[in-house]
Design an enzyme around this catalytic site. Sequence first.
Site, PDB file in Angstrom:
ATOM      1  N   HIS A 140      -8.244   0.559   6.753  1.00  0.00           N
ATOM      2  CA  HIS A 140      -8.187   2.026   6.588  1.00  0.00           C
ATOM      3  C   HIS A 140      -9.486   2.456   7.084  1.00  0.00           C
ATOM      4  O   HIS A 140     -10.638   1.942   7.751  1.00  0.00           O
ATOM      5  CB  HIS A 140      -8.796   2.049   5.533  1.00  0.00           C
ATOM      6  CG  HIS A 140      -7.194   1.950   4.422  1.00  0.00           C
ATOM      7  ND1 HIS A 140      -7.134   1.495   3.507  1.00  0.00           N
ATOM      8  CD2 HIS A 140      -5.398   2.105   4.881  1.00  0.00           C
ATOM      9  CE1 HIS A 140      -5.560   1.277   3.100  1.00  0.00           C
ATOM     10  NE2 HIS A 140      -5.118   1.049   4.166  1.00  0.00           N
ATOM     11  N   PHE A 141      -9.631   3.865   8.355  1.00  0.00           N
ATOM     12  CA  PHE A 141     -10.834   4.495   8.836  1.00  0.00           C
ATOM     13  C   PHE A 141     -11.096   6.046   8.551  1.00  0.00           C
ATOM     14  O   PHE A 141     -10.337   6.664   7.449  1.00  0.00           O
ATOM     15  CB  PHE A 141     -10.665   4.416  10.303  1.00  0.00           C
ATOM     16  CG  PHE A 141      -9.526   4.459  10.266  1.00  0.00           C
ATOM     17  CD1 PHE A 141      -9.242   6.404  10.922  1.00  0.00           C
ATOM     18  CD2 PHE A 141      -8.483   3.647  10.994  1.00  0.00           C
ATOM     19  CE1 PHE A 141      -8.987   6.878  11.875  1.00  0.00           C
ATOM     20  CE2 PHE A 141      -7.452   4.598  11.816  1.00  0.00           C
ATOM     21  CZ  PHE A 141      -7.206   6.014  11.638  1.00  0.00           C
TER      22      PHE A 141
ATOM     23  N   CYS B 236      -0.161   4.899   1.775  1.00  0.00           N
ATOM     24  CA  CYS B 236      -0.711   4.955   2.614  1.00  0.00           C
ATOM     25  C   CYS B 236      -0.118   5.783   3.660  1.00  0.00           C
ATOM     26  O   CYS B 236       1.125   6.016   4.025  1.00  0.00           O
ATOM     27  CB  CYS B 236      -0.350   3.395   3.108  1.00  0.00           C
ATOM     28  SG  CYS B 236      -1.883   2.917   4.628  1.00  0.00           S
TER      29      CYS B 236
ATOM     30  N   ALA C 205      -0.520   1.726  16.681  1.00  0.00           N
ATOM     31  CA  ALA C 205      -0.231   1.591  17.985  1.00  0.00           C
ATOM     32  C   ALA C 205       0.327  -0.312  17.773  1.00  0.00           C
ATOM     33  O   ALA C 205       1.461  -0.505  18.312  1.00  0.00           O
ATOM     34  CB  ALA C 205      -1.570   1.367  18.691  1.00  0.00           C
ATOM     35  N   GLY C 206       0.257  -0.344  16.449  1.00  0.00           N
ATOM     36  CA  GLY C 206       0.846  -1.633  15.803  1.00  0.00           C
ATOM     37  C   GLY C 206      -0.484  -2.999  16.520  1.00  0.00           C
ATOM     38  O   GLY C 206      -0.789  -3.011  17.749  1.00  0.00           O
TER      39      GLY C 206
ATOM     40  N   ASP D 257       0.637  -1.619  -0.452  1.00  0.00           N
ATOM     41  CA  ASP D 257      -0.554   0.091  -0.027  1.00  0.00           C
ATOM     42  C   ASP D 257       0.730   1.469  -0.022  1.00  0.00           C
ATOM     43  O   ASP D 257       1.308   2.346   1.018  1.00  0.00           O
ATOM     44  CB  ASP D 257      -1.208  -0.253   1.146  1.00  0.00           C
ATOM     45  CG  ASP D 257      -2.399   0.830   0.799  1.00  0.00           C
ATOM     46  OD1 ASP D 257      -1.642   1.547  -0.170  1.00  0.00           O
ATOM     47  OD2 ASP D 257      -2.543   0.797   2.296  1.00  0.00           O
TER      48      ASP D 257
ATOM     49  N   HIS E  31       3.503   3.808  12.654  1.00  0.00           N
ATOM     50  CA  HIS E  31       2.608   4.778  12.506  1.00  0.00           C
ATOM     51  C   HIS E  31       1.297   4.406  12.971  1.00  0.00           C
ATOM     52  O   HIS E  31       0.138   5.109  12.043  1.00  0.00           O
ATOM     53  CB  HIS E  31       2.853   4.367  11.057  1.00  0.00           C
ATOM     54  CG  HIS E  31       1.958   2.937  10.683  1.00  0.00           C
ATOM     55  ND1 HIS E  31       2.606   2.031  11.665  1.00  0.00           N
ATOM     56  CD2 HIS E  31       1.121   2.335   9.970  1.00  0.00           C
ATOM     57  CE1 HIS E  31       1.744   0.535  11.499  1.00  0.00           C
ATOM     58  NE2 HIS E  31       0.995   1.475  10.078  1.00  0.00           N
TER      59      HIS E  31
ATOM     60  N   LYS F  56     -15.701   2.029   8.251  1.00  0.00           N
ATOM     61  CA  LYS F  56     -14.580   1.414   8.258  1.00  0.00           C
ATOM     62  C   LYS F  56     -15.613   0.389   7.108  1.00  0.00           C
ATOM     63  O   LYS F  56     -16.730   0.134   6.654  1.00  0.00           O
ATOM     64  CB  LYS F  56     -14.892   0.212   9.533  1.00  0.00           C
ATOM     65  CG  LYS F  56     -14.187   0.771  10.749  1.00  0.00           C
ATOM     66  CD  LYS F  56     -13.175   1.197  10.678  1.00  0.00           C
ATOM     67  CE  LYS F  56     -12.271  -0.218  10.626  1.00  0.00           C
ATOM     68  NZ  LYS F  56     -10.578  -0.045  10.290  1.00  0.00           N
TER      69      LYS F  56
ATOM     70  N   HIS G  40      -7.934   7.222   7.388  1.00  0.00           N
ATOM     71  CA  HIS G  40      -6.370   6.062   7.158  1.00  0.00           C
ATOM     72  C   HIS G  40      -6.604   6.215   5.865  1.00  0.00           C
ATOM     73  O   HIS G  40      -7.310   4.957   6.125  1.00  0.00           O
ATOM     74  CB  HIS G  40      -5.943   5.298   8.421  1.00  0.00           C
ATOM     75  CG  HIS G  40      -5.176   4.921   8.168  1.00  0.00           C
ATOM     76  ND1 HIS G  40      -5.059   3.092   8.980  1.00  0.00           N
ATOM     77  CD2 HIS G  40      -3.768   4.418   7.685  1.00  0.00           C
ATOM     78  CE1 HIS G  40      -3.836   2.354   8.442  1.00  0.00           C
ATOM     79  NE2 HIS G  40      -3.006   2.894   7.874  1.00  0.00           N
TER      80      HIS G  40
END
Length: 410
Positions: free
Chosen positions: A166-167, A79, A337-338, A76, A335, A409, A183
């Site tokens: 993505h949101f 992104c 929280a992971g 991506d 980038h 979402k 995102h």
Amino acid sequence: MLVIFNDKTKFPVKTWLSGMDRLEESCLEQAYNLSNLPFIHKWVCLMPDTHTGMGMPIGGVIAAKDVIIPNAVGVDIGCGMVFTATNIKLDAIKDITVGTSTIIQSMIGGIMRAIPVGFESYKEKQKSEVLDTALESMDKYNDNPELTHLIDEGYFQVGTLGGGNHFIELQEDGDGYLCIMIHSGSRHLGKEICDCFHKKARELNRKWYSEVPDGARLAFLPVDTNEGKQYLNWMNLAMDYAFENRERMLEKTCAVVREHIEKYAGLSVEFTDKINCHHNYAALENHYGANVWVHRKGATRVRAGELAVIPGAMGSYSYVVEGRGNEESFCTSSHGAGRAYSRSGAMQAFTTEQVIVDLKEQGVVLGKRKKNDVAEECRFAYKDIDEVMAQQTDIVTPIRKLKTVGVVKG
């Protein structure tokens, strides 16, 4: 910060983690693979949100001499995040009703009607200055006829959200103001580019008897080769497209928010403090006296004084930060929280009902047509964003903390 330097590493691995127990074995193995690449400059960096990716960990950063690695940028391309604040206090509007809905519920519905999500696209071509410019400069892209169809197809996807993590969020900052955060990336364009050039890199690396093992999925392209130059052309196109994609969605989201607030609250809306930043890309930068290709895969550039956005998971917190210019991280932060769970792992560990109840208890409005996979992206599937932020205080200074109010979402 922890430094790993042992008989498995040619170059050190620097991690912004509180302990080795926070690092997946598969993620560490990928870091070892990176640290043995002959063209690494100085060291490999792992941000506090790091987790296993394809070839290179998400939350990984490398500086490479004279080469580009498609899988170290990722599928991506471009992104990233876009953010804007408003002058409207949430308390001034949250109790307003629109028919049988709250104003926040109505806004979320309006956003979902205005912006295609998931695999959806527009039925008609949308305006795109980025793609218009590409069509005017086709000599840069004609050497890759297998990809040129993406330019025309991109007109139908610019201004669309996609799926996965993505949101589009409506948020409240620490001073009570309504904010917007999005995102998203380059949609299908980035994936096709990455897959195409990773395949080319693998073929060339075999031809050159490269010492980089094919199983590491880190095939590279020297930037002075035709293939390297072609990848950079396409990567930059995808980055510009991703930036524009977020801009278009922000425009539509702001229009929905403005219309609702002006119509139902009688207030004039102003949008300020916009930030639009990538966290999947490579760029030529100067670090420690050398011009190198810094690859950030799920990592955000934060030079001294530079503003960036670090999102948490839906229903959690996100941050606007100011960079401190930490050279040891190549001026890079996490980038997000992971992930703590894979998508399939999250689906096994948490039920749809648990996630929906949790969001309702927090007063978060969820806009999602199909909710059976909502656990994939629940806040329990991610690391605690505040713990992540605590591990990078030498990299960024938080300047705005934001809580999810409503989320769209795919």
